[in-house]
Structure formats: C-alpha cells, structure tokens
Design an enzyme around this catalytic site. Structure first.
Site, PDB file in Angstrom:
ATOM      1  N   ASP A   1      -1.151   6.757   6.509  1.00  0.00           N
ATOM      2  CA  ASP A   1      -2.270   5.930   6.037  1.00  0.00           C
ATOM      3  C   ASP A   1      -2.531   4.930   7.160  1.00  0.00           C
ATOM      4  O   ASP A   1      -1.794   3.975   7.346  1.00  0.00           O
ATOM      5  CB  ASP A   1      -1.879   5.217   4.744  1.00  0.00           C
ATOM      6  CG  ASP A   1      -2.932   4.206   4.294  1.00  0.00           C
ATOM      7  OD1 ASP A   1      -3.975   4.068   4.970  1.00  0.00           O
ATOM      8  OD2 ASP A   1      -2.701   3.551   3.259  1.00  0.00           O
TER       9      ASP A   1
ATOM     10  N   TRP B   1       0.815  -1.216   0.000  1.00  0.00           N
ATOM     11  CA  TRP B   1       0.000   0.000   0.000  1.00  0.00           C
ATOM     12  C   TRP B   1       0.845   1.261   0.000  1.00  0.00           C
ATOM     13  O   TRP B   1       0.410   2.312  -0.506  1.00  0.00           O
ATOM     14  CB  TRP B   1      -1.015  -0.020   1.153  1.00  0.00           C
ATOM     15  CG  TRP B   1      -2.047  -1.073   0.910  1.00  0.00           C
ATOM     16  CD1 TRP B   1      -2.186  -2.260   1.561  1.00  0.00           C
ATOM     17  CD2 TRP B   1      -3.066  -1.053  -0.111  1.00  0.00           C
ATOM     18  NE1 TRP B   1      -3.226  -2.980   1.021  1.00  0.00           N
ATOM     19  CE2 TRP B   1      -3.784  -2.267  -0.002  1.00  0.00           C
ATOM     20  CE3 TRP B   1      -3.442  -0.142  -1.098  1.00  0.00           C
ATOM     21  CZ2 TRP B   1      -4.855  -2.594  -0.840  1.00  0.00           C
ATOM     22  CZ3 TRP B   1      -4.502  -0.455  -1.935  1.00  0.00           C
ATOM     23  CH2 TRP B   1      -5.191  -1.662  -1.801  1.00  0.00           C
TER      24      TRP B   1
ATOM     25  N   LYS C   1     -11.940  -1.472   7.296  1.00  0.00           N
ATOM     26  CA  LYS C   1     -11.096  -2.448   7.984  1.00  0.00           C
ATOM     27  C   LYS C   1     -11.431  -2.466   9.476  1.00  0.00           C
ATOM     28  O   LYS C   1     -11.836  -3.485  10.009  1.00  0.00           O
ATOM     29  CB  LYS C   1      -9.627  -2.160   7.727  1.00  0.00           C
ATOM     30  CG  LYS C   1      -9.296  -2.364   6.237  1.00  0.00           C
ATOM     31  CD  LYS C   1      -7.863  -2.087   5.890  1.00  0.00           C
ATOM     32  CE  LYS C   1      -7.639  -2.188   4.382  1.00  0.00           C
ATOM     33  NZ  LYS C   1      -7.868  -3.516   3.832  1.00  0.00           N
TER      34      LYS C   1
END
Lengths: 359, 359
Positions: A172, A101, A196
């Site tokens: 993030d 990511w 999530k």
C-alpha cells in the site's frame, strides 16, 4: 503571504497543474467542452489515459509484465480487492502491522473471510519504529505479505523492504508513491489512492504483475483486476477528471526530473525538518531515525495545549493543516512532492520563533 | 458558433457551473487551496457535502427515512451493491429487461450468486417499447424488482412505474434522475451515476430507505450501505471534486426552478425533436410514443452511410457527440438538464436542412 498546505491527504498539488486545469477547464484542447463533460470513449480522453499510463510507467520504471489499472474506491477499496483477487490459493495473508492503515487492511481482509496472520508488529512501541518479520515466512503458506510502505499517520516508511522468502509482496503505497524510489519488481501488487501524492481524490492506481491476475468468481466488477486489465480500465465510466488531473501531475513530475529528483527533494525537505526537530528543546519527532518517513512528519511538544498554540501560530503564518492525527496528537507536516522547500523553511522559521518566544 | 454537447455521458454540464468551478479552482472560498487539495474532513467540505445533500433532498422531496449516500463505482458498482445489501432474504431478484443496462444489472447479480428472474422483457421488440410484468409478482418471493427508469441506449423511460404488489422497487435512475419527477416513496432504492445528468464522472448517488439497510457480512466496505449510512459517506476519502461539482449543479437546478421546471423543459426539448422526427420523411425514432425518453433520443435514416453523413454535418455545425450507440446505430441526442433548448433547435435546423438537401 503565500499559503502552504501541509495536509496529509487530500493534499497540495503542483501550482502549475492547478493553473493548467483552471486555464483549460471550459474548453479542453479547444473542443468547446470541459474535461468534466467529455466522454471516456473520446479520442481526447484516450490520449489522456494512455499518456498518463506511459508517464507512470516511465517514472516508476514499470515492466511490461505489470498492468496499470485506474480504479475507484481508494486504499479501502484495495484492502478488499487485493485479497479477493490474489488470496485465492491459501485464503491466507501475512501482515506487517506498522500502524493504522495496516490494521485497516487486515480488518477488511478478515471481514471478507480471509485468514490474516500478523507476522510482525510495532504496536507495543506505539509504532515509533517499523516491524520486522518475527520469523522467516514459510513458503507456500500465504498468498501474499501486505505492507504499508509509508505510514501516513505514524510517520514511518519502509526504505528497505522485508525479505519475503518468495512470498508475493503487496505494497500500500498511497502516501509515498513517486516520493521515493522503489523497485516495482519487488512487488506483486502496488496500490495507491491518488489524493496524497498524485492528484485529487477519486482515483486509485493499481500496479499488478499480470501473472497474478486471474478470473475469480463471485467478485464485484468494480473490484475485478482481470476485468479492469482486459478492458484497460474502461469497463465502465472511469473518474475522468481525476485521471486527467493525475496525468498532469505525472507530466509535471517528469518535467521536474522524475522520482529520483523527487526523492532528493523530499530528503532535503524532511531532512531540514528532522534536523530542526532533533535540535529543538521544545519539539520532538518520536520516530526511530532509520524508519522516518520522507513525506509525513509527526511532531509535538508533549503538551496538548501548547501544541494547539503552535498550530494556531502556524495557521496565522499561512501554514495550513498541521494538526496531527487524533491517534498521535501534536502536529504533522506532510511534505508531498508538490510541497515546495520554501514551505518547509517557512514552517521551521515559524517553529523556531515559537520556541524562542516560549523559552 | 456555439458548441453543443449531445453526449450520453459523461455529458454537458451547466455553463454557469463550469464557470464557477474555473473561477474558484485555485482558491476555494479564498482559502488559498483548490477544491482538489482540501481535506474531506475540513469545514469547507463539510459545508459542501451537507448542502449538496440538502439540495438533493429538496429537489427530489426525499423523505427523512431515506438515506442519501455518496459512493463510487457508478451504476456498475450499484449493480453489485444493490443485491449484496438488499437481496439477503431470498437471494432472488426480479428484473424488467428494458435493454442493455438492465441486462448488465442482471448479469452482475447473477455472477455474484443471486437468482435473477426476468419477469418481463421487450428484447424481442428490439427494446422499442417498455416491458410489462408478464404476471403479477408473488409476494414474499423477491428481495426486490429492478428497473432502469431511463434506458440511455434504447431511448425509453418508465413514466409510470410497474405495480410491484408490495415487492420493493429498485430504480437505476442514472440517466434521468432530476430530469423528470418521480416519487421517491415508490422506491426502496434509487441510484445514479453522476456523469449523465448531475455532474462529472466519479461519484454515484444512492437514495435508500433506511429500514432496508442492515449489517451484511463478507461485504467489501466500499459497497456497504450500512457503513456509508453510519459514516455519512465519509468512512474513507470520498471523491471531493466530483461531489463539489454535483453540489454546484444541484444549486443551479434549484435556481432554475427544480425538477418540475426541468421536466417541463425536457418535455419541450424532446417534444420538439420527436415532432420533427415523426414528420420527417428521412429520419425516424423507433420507440413507441408513450415509452419515449425525455433525455435520450435515438434516431436514424435506416442507411448507415447516410447516418454517418448526418453526424458529420452536425459536427460541422458544432453539434457534437451525436453518434448512436453501436448496438442501436444511427444517431442519439441526449437532452439532459444542462442542454439548452437552443441546442435542440440548432439540431432540428441542421437535420431539416440535411433532409432538404437530400430529398
């Protein structure tokens, strides 16, 4: 037999929240209208979004000089929004490459025309540990340093933040927001897709220091921090249901004791699993111990066929969605806030018996 | 007393759909997991999104050379995405100014650096009728002509499309998609936020002719048609719940008889209300008869205090969210597909008695 959902995201939500959504679905607050049908300008939704923000601020101890924005587009949207809004002085960002990511964030910024310098990477180590800064960041060079606080795929997390030497830090936090304690003041910007650890897919939380936000020209409205800040996230119709569901999760988190209690539980859950894996002769977790995530635990036997058998045995025991990400293989157990300790115990029990039967 | 929701969006959804969502909320298809918890890569969700697309294609008769994309960001997102993806030859678009949302679309394109020519406007007529092209469009001048097929605030709709003289037509169909029959082939691009006539807020439907889609550099991924087309809307986590709920609405629409049956019902519903308003001595609808919307009916007494009394009387009778948009005033009844004829009859009855009592 209970079903436990170990998915990496979208992922398990608290059972009382699912029950409350179900209960009030046809008629929110006795209105005769569903949360899926009410206006984002209604008094009922104003209460919902304001309470959700207040709960998030309380949980994360967000200072008043930080804005909370409810946006759309997930982490991918923020991979664009962050540089477009914040990288306006140097058009250059630093990136700690800790995995998939982080790379995606860098690729998006690059494709938008920003210069991205990888200032540390553990790619050569298969991301089994976290990168450090190869050199101290030079002041006045970068608009910010981007890190992925928790690497969902690789199973690592920054429990200590890099020294940025005055450079703004962007985090993030998609897969460990509210799962462990971070100091918001250490960041200029935090963002997280909800799906999530927070709620259903479809809403993205942005926490940004107000003085970093400014008018940027040629910026699509849906990525415009200034506009969302000025309009309190209601420039256009927000994802009403997703914000409502996140709000219920945030209330549940406060009732459960907040972030410190969640971190305690997540250390307990992940600790039990890591202990089992470290003692196992069959399974192992490849991550350096001080870099291990509290929320995502990849593990494997080293034999893909055997891994597939383990996944099948777990599934037969009601332990769902344990297949590892294709880039890592093996299994992955995601242990987000809403996953109970009993789920981890059931997983360890299943793995223990599998190992015993295959010794 | 039933409650009827006349909101302009987010808006009423079909009661059987709300009931089904409620019923299966804790355990989708007996999985033990909620739709809010399942992976967008799961077999269950693959079925959901594929069936939703198939149902939409059947309902609107969408040809194979058009892609269906599920995006985020609503109409506002598309006000940016449309020019960024399609206005790449001339960087110039034509706009028929039919009201608030057409202006907003033009403003967004302008702020992104595109040239926007207003080629017809009824602003001087307070948007009480629809604009026509002042001159035929010159071929090879514009990347497209933007229209708002239904003007939610002003209560007008294009029942006949302008002659574009070969220029690509882009339709913002947010408030009358599936409410009346359009020929998809007449458009290069159609988009619609779901939250008016399709489902909950948080997902945006894009129908685009494939040959218009191409790689564009410096484009945020979340606005990138090529990427969404290549990845079947699953480049990143989509708004799972919103797509699921839209899918149920699309199934319901097919069971009810599809778009032609919906158009018949919407003509019946709006026709009864327009007939009442035209005969009323107290209330009036200001829109030219051939431009009247089937889905959004603004009306007023001409006296703001009296309008407020009407709204209160309606609310007391369970007729909710009838306050007109601030730019128009008065009342507005939105008569989307999910609103039953009985709601319109109840509204007319309430207005009739109000008028009688105030004669």
């Amino acid at each position: 037999m209970p079903t436990y959902n170990f998915a990496a995201g979208p992922a398990v939500m608290p059972e009382p929240v699912i029950n409350q959504i179900q209960r009030e679905l046809p008629s929110l607050g006795g209105s005769g209208m569903s949360i899926t049908e009410i206006s984002h300008r209604s008094a009922a939704f104003t209460d919902i979004i304001e309470r959700a923000e207040a709960d998030l601020r309380a949980l994360m101890d967000i200072p008043d000089d930080y804005a909370v924005l409810w946006m759309q587009g997930g982490g991918t949207g923020q991979f664009a929004a962050a540089p477009l809004n914040l990288a306006t002085t140097h058009q250059r960002i630093a990136l700690l490459d800790s995995g998939h990511w982080a790379v995606r964030a860098g690729d998006e910024a690059t494709s938008l025309g920003f210069k991205v310098d990888v200032v540390g990477s553990t790619k050569a180590d298969h991301y089994h540990t976290l990168p450090e800064l190869a050199h101290p960041l030079t002041a006045g060079t970068y608009d910010y340093l981007h890190i992925t606080t928790n690497n969902t795929i690789e199973g690592t997390a920054f429990h200590q933040l890099p020294a940025t030497n005055g450079t703004t830090l962007v985090g993030d936090m998609s897969s460990n927001i509210l799962a462990e304690r971070y100091n918001v003041r250490d960041f200029g910007l935090i963002f997280a897709g909800a799906q999530k650890n927070l709620g259903p897919a479809g809403v993205t939380i942005v926490i940004v220091r107000r003085d970093l936000v400014h008018q940027v020209s040629h910026l699509p409205s849906m990525l415009n921090y200034q506009l969302f800040m000025d309009k309190h996230s209601l420039y256009n119709t927000p994802p009403v249901f997703a914000i409502y569901a996140c709000g219920l999760v945030l209330q549940w988190l406060r009732e459960q004791g907040g972030v410190d209690e969640m971190e305690r539980r997540n250390r307990e859950k992940s600790g039990r699993l890591y202990d089992f894996l470290d003692e196992s002769k069959l399974f192992y977790n490849p991550v350096t111990s001080n870099a291990r995530s509290l929320t995502n635990v990849p593990f494997m036997t080293g034999d893909a066929d055997l891994d597939a058998q383990v996944i099948a045995a777990c599934q037969a025991a009601g332990l769902m969605n344990l297949k590892g990400h294709r880039s890592v293989g093996g299994l992955r157990a995601s242990l987000y806030n809403a996953l109970p300790l009993a789920a981890v115990d059931a997983l360890i029990d299943c793995l223990y018996h599998f190992e015993k039967d295959h010794a």
